[in-house]
Design a protein around this motif. Structure first.
Motif, PDB file in Angstrom:
ATOM      1  N   THR A 310       0.866  -1.175   0.000  1.00 36.12           N
ATOM      2  CA  THR A 310       0.000   0.000   0.000  1.00 36.12           C
ATOM      3  C   THR A 310       0.903   1.227   0.000  1.00 36.12           C
ATOM      4  O   THR A 310       2.053   1.144   0.417  1.00 36.12           O
ATOM      5  CB  THR A 310      -0.964  -0.021   1.207  1.00 36.12           C
ATOM      6  OG1 THR A 310      -1.821   1.109   1.133  1.00 36.12           O
ATOM      7  CG2 THR A 310      -0.247  -0.006   2.533  1.00 36.12           C
ATOM      8  N   THR A 357      -9.622  -5.029  -0.540  1.00 40.94           N
ATOM      9  CA  THR A 357     -11.048  -5.374  -0.573  1.00 40.94           C
ATOM     10  C   THR A 357     -11.265  -6.692  -1.312  1.00 40.94           C
ATOM     11  O   THR A 357     -12.069  -7.528  -0.907  1.00 40.94           O
ATOM     12  CB  THR A 357     -11.862  -4.235  -1.224  1.00 40.94           C
ATOM     13  OG1 THR A 357     -11.537  -3.030  -0.544  1.00 40.94           O
ATOM     14  CG2 THR A 357     -13.353  -4.478  -1.115  1.00 40.94           C
ATOM     15  N   SER A 431     -20.416   0.103   0.354  1.00 49.76           N
ATOM     16  CA  SER A 431     -19.529   1.124  -0.194  1.00 49.76           C
ATOM     17  C   SER A 431     -18.194   1.033   0.531  1.00 49.76           C
ATOM     18  O   SER A 431     -18.150   0.801   1.731  1.00 49.76           O
ATOM     19  CB  SER A 431     -20.166   2.498   0.030  1.00 49.76           C
ATOM     20  OG  SER A 431     -19.246   3.523  -0.262  1.00 49.76           O
ATOM     21  N   GLY A 433     -13.753   2.402   0.331  1.00 59.89           N
ATOM     22  CA  GLY A 433     -12.580   2.959  -0.344  1.00 59.89           C
ATOM     23  C   GLY A 433     -12.350   4.418  -0.092  1.00 59.89           C
ATOM     24  O   GLY A 433     -11.224   4.895  -0.137  1.00 59.89           O
ATOM     25  N   PRO A 435     -14.555   8.290   1.544  1.00 61.79           N
ATOM     26  CA  PRO A 435     -15.828   8.790   2.071  1.00 61.79           C
ATOM     27  C   PRO A 435     -16.842   8.865   0.930  1.00 61.79           C
ATOM     28  O   PRO A 435     -16.514   9.283  -0.171  1.00 61.79           O
ATOM     29  CB  PRO A 435     -15.470  10.194   2.572  1.00 61.79           C
ATOM     30  CG  PRO A 435     -13.981  10.182   2.762  1.00 61.79           C
ATOM     31  CD  PRO A 435     -13.442   9.221   1.753  1.00 61.79           C
ATOM     32  N   ASP A 457     -21.715   1.448   4.639  1.00 61.52           N
ATOM     33  CA  ASP A 457     -20.554   2.281   4.282  1.00 61.52           C
ATOM     34  C   ASP A 457     -19.419   1.829   5.186  1.00 61.52           C
ATOM     35  O   ASP A 457     -19.393   2.145   6.372  1.00 61.52           O
ATOM     36  CB  ASP A 457     -20.915   3.755   4.510  1.00 61.52           C
ATOM     37  CG  ASP A 457     -19.731   4.670   4.303  1.00 61.52           C
ATOM     38  OD1 ASP A 457     -18.647   4.201   3.901  1.00 61.52           O
ATOM     39  OD2 ASP A 457     -19.883   5.888   4.557  1.00 61.52           O
ATOM     40  N   THR A 458     -18.510   1.050   4.626  1.00 61.80           N
ATOM     41  CA  THR A 458     -17.507   0.363   5.439  1.00 61.80           C
ATOM     42  C   THR A 458     -16.184   1.117   5.416  1.00 61.80           C
ATOM     43  O   THR A 458     -15.547   1.223   4.376  1.00 61.80           O
ATOM     44  CB  THR A 458     -17.276  -1.057   4.895  1.00 61.80           C
ATOM     45  OG1 THR A 458     -16.853  -0.958   3.533  1.00 61.80           O
ATOM     46  CG2 THR A 458     -18.547  -1.889   4.959  1.00 61.80           C
ATOM     47  N   PHE A 459     -15.776   1.625   6.548  1.00 56.37           N
ATOM     48  CA  PHE A 459     -14.458   2.255   6.643  1.00 56.37           C
ATOM     49  C   PHE A 459     -13.448   1.228   7.123  1.00 56.37           C
ATOM     50  O   PHE A 459     -13.650   0.580   8.155  1.00 56.37           O
ATOM     51  CB  PHE A 459     -14.454   3.432   7.628  1.00 56.37           C
ATOM     52  CG  PHE A 459     -13.047   3.837   7.984  1.00 56.37           C
ATOM     53  CD1 PHE A 459     -12.323   4.678   7.148  1.00 56.37           C
ATOM     54  CD2 PHE A 459     -12.423   3.318   9.110  1.00 56.37           C
ATOM     55  CE1 PHE A 459     -11.005   5.003   7.441  1.00 56.37           C
ATOM     56  CE2 PHE A 459     -11.103   3.641   9.405  1.00 56.37           C
ATOM     57  CZ  PHE A 459     -10.389   4.487   8.566  1.00 56.37           C
ATOM     58  N   THR A 462      -6.087  -1.315   4.225  1.00 55.08           N
ATOM     59  CA  THR A 462      -5.265  -2.489   3.939  1.00 55.08           C
ATOM     60  C   THR A 462      -4.701  -3.034   5.256  1.00 55.08           C
ATOM     61  O   THR A 462      -4.665  -4.237   5.492  1.00 55.08           O
ATOM     62  CB  THR A 462      -4.091  -2.091   3.008  1.00 55.08           C
ATOM     63  OG1 THR A 462      -4.647  -1.474   1.848  1.00 55.08           O
ATOM     64  CG2 THR A 462      -3.248  -3.284   2.617  1.00 55.08           C
ATOM     65  N   GLU A 463      -4.296  -2.120   6.106  1.00 54.85           N
ATOM     66  CA  GLU A 463      -3.642  -2.480   7.354  1.00 54.85           C
ATOM     67  C   GLU A 463      -4.588  -3.151   8.352  1.00 54.85           C
ATOM     68  O   GLU A 463      -4.152  -3.886   9.223  1.00 54.85           O
ATOM     69  CB  GLU A 463      -3.066  -1.209   8.019  1.00 54.85           C
ATOM     70  CG  GLU A 463      -1.937  -0.547   7.259  1.00 54.85           C
ATOM     71  CD  GLU A 463      -2.411   0.468   6.215  1.00 54.85           C
ATOM     72  OE1 GLU A 463      -3.578   0.360   5.759  1.00 54.85           O
ATOM     73  OE2 GLU A 463      -1.622   1.350   5.846  1.00 54.85           O
ATOM     74  N   ARG A 561      -7.830  11.752   4.598  1.00 53.25           N
ATOM     75  CA  ARG A 561      -6.459  11.529   5.065  1.00 53.25           C
ATOM     76  C   ARG A 561      -5.888  12.808   5.661  1.00 53.25           C
ATOM     77  O   ARG A 561      -6.158  13.906   5.186  1.00 53.25           O
ATOM     78  CB  ARG A 561      -5.556  11.099   3.893  1.00 53.25           C
ATOM     79  CG  ARG A 561      -5.991   9.872   3.162  1.00 53.25           C
ATOM     80  CD  ARG A 561      -5.835   8.615   3.943  1.00 53.25           C
ATOM     81  NE  ARG A 561      -4.528   8.416   4.531  1.00 53.25           N
ATOM     82  CZ  ARG A 561      -4.201   7.328   5.246  1.00 53.25           C
ATOM     83  NH1 ARG A 561      -5.092   6.364   5.446  1.00 53.25           N
ATOM     84  NH2 ARG A 561      -3.009   7.189   5.762  1.00 53.25           N
ATOM     85  N   ASN A 567      -6.546  10.013  -2.288  1.00 54.65           N
ATOM     86  CA  ASN A 567      -7.365   8.857  -2.599  1.00 54.65           C
ATOM     87  C   ASN A 567      -8.017   9.092  -3.963  1.00 54.65           C
ATOM     88  O   ASN A 567      -8.933   9.877  -4.092  1.00 54.65           O
ATOM     89  CB  ASN A 567      -8.423   8.725  -1.487  1.00 54.65           C
ATOM     90  CG  ASN A 567      -9.119   7.399  -1.523  1.00 54.65           C
ATOM     91  OD1 ASN A 567      -9.396   6.872  -2.599  1.00 54.65           O
ATOM     92  ND2 ASN A 567      -9.414   6.850  -0.366  1.00 54.65           N
ATOM     93  N   GLY A 570     -10.754   5.696  -4.937  1.00 52.65           N
ATOM     94  CA  GLY A 570     -10.677   4.661  -3.915  1.00 52.65           C
ATOM     95  C   GLY A 570      -9.303   4.044  -3.769  1.00 52.65           C
ATOM     96  O   GLY A 570      -9.111   3.135  -2.975  1.00 52.65           O
ATOM     97  N   LEU A 572      -5.362   4.523  -2.725  1.00 53.25           N
ATOM     98  CA  LEU A 572      -4.469   5.430  -2.023  1.00 53.25           C
ATOM     99  C   LEU A 572      -3.199   5.642  -2.819  1.00 53.25           C
ATOM    100  O   LEU A 572      -2.586   4.697  -3.301  1.00 53.25           O
ATOM    101  CB  LEU A 572      -4.058   4.813  -0.693  1.00 53.25           C
ATOM    102  CG  LEU A 572      -4.917   5.045   0.529  1.00 53.25           C
ATOM    103  CD1 LEU A 572      -4.116   4.670   1.764  1.00 53.25           C
ATOM    104  CD2 LEU A 572      -5.380   6.482   0.623  1.00 53.25           C
TER     105      LEU A 572
HETATM  106  C1  WTA Z   1     -10.152   5.540   2.936  1.00 54.56           C
HETATM  107  C2  WTA Z   1      -9.393   0.247   1.472  1.00 54.56           C
HETATM  108  C3  WTA Z   1     -14.130   6.941   4.258  1.00 54.56           C
HETATM  109  C4  WTA Z   1      -9.483   5.987   4.229  1.00 54.56           C
HETATM  110  C5  WTA Z   1     -10.329  -0.697   2.215  1.00 54.56           C
HETATM  111  C6  WTA Z   1      -8.545   4.841   4.548  1.00 54.56           C
HETATM  112  C7  WTA Z   1     -12.571   5.401   3.557  1.00 54.56           C
HETATM  113  C8  WTA Z   1      -8.094   4.441   3.190  1.00 54.56           C
HETATM  114  C9  WTA Z   1     -13.562   4.383   3.568  1.00 54.56           C
HETATM  115  C10 WTA Z   1      -7.656   3.004   3.135  1.00 54.56           C
HETATM  116  C11 WTA Z   1     -14.900   4.757   3.940  1.00 54.56           C
HETATM  117  C12 WTA Z   1     -11.656   3.515   2.982  1.00 54.56           C
HETATM  118  N1  WTA Z   1     -15.134   6.042   4.275  1.00 54.56           N
HETATM  119  N2  WTA Z   1     -12.860   6.663   3.900  1.00 54.56           N
HETATM  120  N3  WTA Z   1     -15.914   3.890   3.939  1.00 54.56           N
HETATM  121  N4  WTA Z   1     -12.950   3.242   3.208  1.00 54.56           N
HETATM  122  N5  WTA Z   1     -11.415   4.827   3.171  1.00 54.56           N
HETATM  123  O1  WTA Z   1      -5.787   0.781   2.369  1.00 54.56           O
HETATM  124  O2  WTA Z   1      -8.762   7.167   3.968  1.00 54.56           O
HETATM  125  O3  WTA Z   1      -6.830   1.004   0.060  1.00 54.56           O
HETATM  126  O4  WTA Z   1      -7.454   5.186   5.374  1.00 54.56           O
HETATM  127  O5  WTA Z   1      -8.146   0.207   2.032  1.00 54.56           O
HETATM  128  O6  WTA Z   1      -9.232   4.649   2.334  1.00 54.56           O
HETATM  129  O7  WTA Z   1      -7.409   2.594   1.824  1.00 54.56           O
HETATM  130  P1  WTA Z   1      -6.956   1.118   1.524  1.00 54.56           P
END
Ligand code: WTA
Length: 695
Positions: A310, A357, A431, A433, A435, A457-459, A462-463, A561, A567, A570, A572
């Motif tokens: 990542t 994902t 959803s 990746g 906001p 809406d899943t936040f 990768t980590e 961020r 981003n 979706g 990074l």
């Molecule tokens: C952003 C993707 C808001 C966030 C799974 C995070 C989000 C970074 C959301 C990770 C969400 C991911 N709402 N922001 N639902 N999902 N992010 O590592 O900034 O590719 O730190 O993982 O994406 O991106 P990564």
């Protein structure tokens, strides 16, 4: 237009979802959540009992240190227990749960009509075969295997075969460039690469093997131990029949049905891939000789499962390391609850397996639950913008998981292409990746889901390995744009700049206070960098790098961020990574990259470049620079704007002030304090020479 009252409105789960739901009310969620954070050993211990363990853990169920001032950071869940994740996903589903004939994947190719299905039993056989192929190539437990494939079934087979023999897969998204692939192969010392001849993304041909070859040349020059490349004949599948039909019996092919349908892609151009007989072997030739049985390698719960790169704020990608046991529990559990998985579901996650994902919610999570999924090779707009919904109807998809960027893209084309399709099978929408802006949320809810389907809406990151903040479809009232509440085992906090926890309504740094099973264990080969990146700023907490607001109901809203990352659609990217690509061009003396809002991609790249003497800023140079970034990183990093800057605004100590460049990029003249700048005079010039339109 989103009305303020709509944004504040709570969208409650529909009653028809409740009877069968795993978590049918908010109170039920709260009970489970409470137990998960107060008694994590018991909570996850019960879940662990649903999996097969060859032997039980010997030490404590969970052992960790999150406080960098007290020593090394470590996280261990069930250390000493042995299992195999592939065994849990396939053998157990086939043999114990009698799901052998259930479809594991419907594969839908880039061209409509190009499709294949594979059952759990068939998948198990293919995985065993490829595990034997890997063995025959000398791959052993702990070795790293690089996988650079499009969205085809062989990608799932290759990753699970690695897991079966205890080798770590490192999947590199097939949109990445030769340089990116090379860097990732070298970083974790991969001994073998799996790739494909070529594929189409929409109407664009990607000569994957050619890019892989370029990467391998570069790796060789830098002393890489990689000596074998296994190539899937994907575009040239029909030729396999010709080559082998004289043999008896014909070798089993993974994608039997492809040859039955004359597809358009087969009529498209597919040039012969470059071939080095000392390195390259065909996937189908190796598979035809391999047995369909392979004893799994029993791994410690804390053995490595995979590495996934990542973007890092230093510009060098970070090899996020996940381990077998905790990741398995977390991917499986979050999949089950967040999508409220039911055995009759047809689930579709549109993410590429090259991203986390696709690892957690296209492969490991769904397979651990015995789910049927769609695996789609193509893009949402090919051959037309109704493709997603025609696939939903074709397979009667019930749970659908995509990214805000795709939603915004489809929104632009209006409601008609959506409404042409029935979509009545849909029950839950997801959803991930970035906001999701309330406008896109409401469109997704109203137009796609016809106000029938909750949106999760899943936040997560990768980590984190799996979902961190998310609604549960039948339990959590939703607010458009909010990732709502923490998943089981997740304890979020919001800190201010001095590291104090803020209570109630607040905005600040989003951190997590205790480990959940899916958390990364290290950065491959760079444990210290892992500690510095995630644990140094606020000792005792895992730091996400995201800003966050908590509202009066305790709901979390990710604000984006707060480090030097952006981003794009979706994905990074680090500004440093793009800057260093630009700086490699002979004309560029200095470069600074900032994010710029973009209607579809969420954010895009706005680059400022200072040229070396003797170079003129021209359209052709702009094109060269774009190509440079594309070649170094990949098409997703292609800059939208490149502006020539005679010099860049800097502090007196020589630091480029990206804060001001961000304002220039968006034509915002409210600059705040500029008294610390060494060269404030440049600002006016930069405002006057902004790129207003896409070049
Ligand atoms: C952003 C993707 C808001 C966030 C799974 C995070 C989000 C970074 C959301 C990770 C969400 C991911 N709402 N922001 N639902 N999902 N992010 O590592 O900034 O590719 O730190 O993982 O994406 O991106 P990564």
């Amino acid at each position: 237009m989103v009305l303020p009252e709509e944004q504040a409105r709570l969208f409650r789960p529909r009653p028809e979802l409740l009877p069968a739901a795993h978590v049918p009310s908010l109170a039920h969620y709260q009970r489970l959540y409470q137990r998960s954070v107060e008694e994590p050993h018991e909570f996850w211990g019960d879940i662990a009992k649903e999996f097969y363990w060859k032997s039980q853990h010997t030490g404590p169920f969970l052992k960790y240190n999150f406080d960098v001032t007290k020593g090394k950071i470590f996280i261990e869940w069930m250390k000493g227990a042995t299992t195999n994740i592939c065994y849990n996903l396939l053998d157990r589903n086939v043999n114990e749960k009698k799901l052998g004939d259930k479809i594991a994947f419907y594969w839908e190719g880039n061209e409509p009509g190009d499709s294949v299905k594979i059952t759990y039993r068939e998948l198990l056989h293919r995985v065993c075969q490829f595990a034997n192929v890997l063995h025959s190539q000398g791959v052993r437990k702990g070795d790293r295997v690089s996988i650079y494939l499009p969205m085809i079934l062989e990608l799932v087979v290759a990753m699970l075969a690695c897991a079966r023999i205890g080798a770590l897969h490192s999947i590199v998204f097939a949109g990445f460039s030769a340089d990116s692939l090379c860097e990732r192969i070298l970083d974790c010392g991969c001994s073998l690469l799996v790739t494909a001849d070529a594929f189409y993304r929409g109407d664009k041909l990607v000569n994957l093997k050619q890019i892989a070859d370029e990467a391998l040349q570069k790796c060789k020059a830098r002393g890489s131990p990689l000596k074998r490349c296994i190539v899937v004949k994907h575009l040239g599948r029909e030729e396999i029949v010709d080559e082998t039909c004289s043999k008896s019996p014909p070798p089993k092919r993974l994608c039997q049905e492809v040859q039955e349908k004359k597809t358009e892609s087969s009529q498209k151009l597919h040039p012969k891939p470059p071939w080095d007989p000392a390195v390259d072997v065909w996937w189908h030739e190796q598979m035809s000789r391999a047995s369909t049985e392979c004893e799994p390698e029993w791994c410690d719960a804390e053995d490595g499962l995979f590495i996934l790169y990542t973007s890092g704020s230093t510009g060098k990608p970070k090899g996020v390391l996940h381990t077998v046991g905790g990741y398995m529990l977390y991917a499986a559990t979050s999949f089950k609850y967040v999508f409220d998985y039911q055995p009759e579901d047809v689930y579709w996650c549109t993410a590429d397996i090259g991203w986390i994902t696709g690892h957690s919610y296209l492969t490991y999570g769904p397979l651990a639950n015995g789910a049927t999924s769609v695996l789609f090779e193509g893009v949402p707009t090919y051959p037309d913008v109704g493709r997603m919904w025609s696939i939903v109807d074709k397979y009667k998809v019930t749970k659908f998981y995509t990214a805000p960027t795709a939603i915004r893209l489809l929104m632009k084309h209006g409601e008609e292409p959506v409404q042409k399709h029935s979509r009545k099978s849909l029950k839950v929408l997801g959803s991930v990746g970035e906001p999701i802006n309330p406008e896109a949320w409401l469109w997704y809810y109203r137009v796609v889901g016809e106000e029938r389907c909750p949106i999760v809406d899943t936040f997560w990151q990768t980590e984190t390995g799996g979902h961190m903040l998310t609604p549960l479809p039948a339990a959590t009232p939703m607010k458009p744009g909010s990732a709502t509440l923490p998943f089981f085992g997740v304890v979020p906090a919001i800190l201010n700049e001095s590291g104090e926890e803020l209570e109630g309504e607040a905005e600040g740094y989003l951190v997590f206070k205790q480990p959940w099973p899916g958390i990364m264990r290290s950065l491959y080969g760079q444990h210290q960098h892992f500690e510095t990146t995630y644990f140094r700023k606020f000792p005792g907490y895992y730091v996400t790098g995201d800003g966050c607001r908590r509202d009066e109901d305790g709901y979390y809203w990710i604000t984006g961020r707060i480090d030097d990352m952006l981003n794009v659609s979706g994905h990074l990217l680090s500004t440093a990574e793009v800057e260093s690509a630009l700086l490699e061009h002979r004309a560029v003396a200095e470069a600074a990259v900032v994010s710029h809002p973009h209607a579809t991609k969420g954010q895009c790249l706005y680059c400022f470049v200072t040229l070396r003497d003797g170079h003129d800023f021209s359209k052709s140079l702009t094109e060269e620079l774009r190509k440079q970034v594309r070649d170094k990183i990949g098409p997703i990093a292609t800059p939208d704007y490149i502006q020539c800057a005679p010099s860049l605004p800097k502090t007196r100590s020589g630091k480029i002030t990206r804060r001001i460049l961000r304002k220039i990029a968006t034509n915002d003249h409210d600059l705040g304090d500029i008294s610390t700048l060494a060269n404030p005079g440049i600002i006016k010039h930069l405002f006057n020479s902004r790129c207003d339109t896409k070049q």
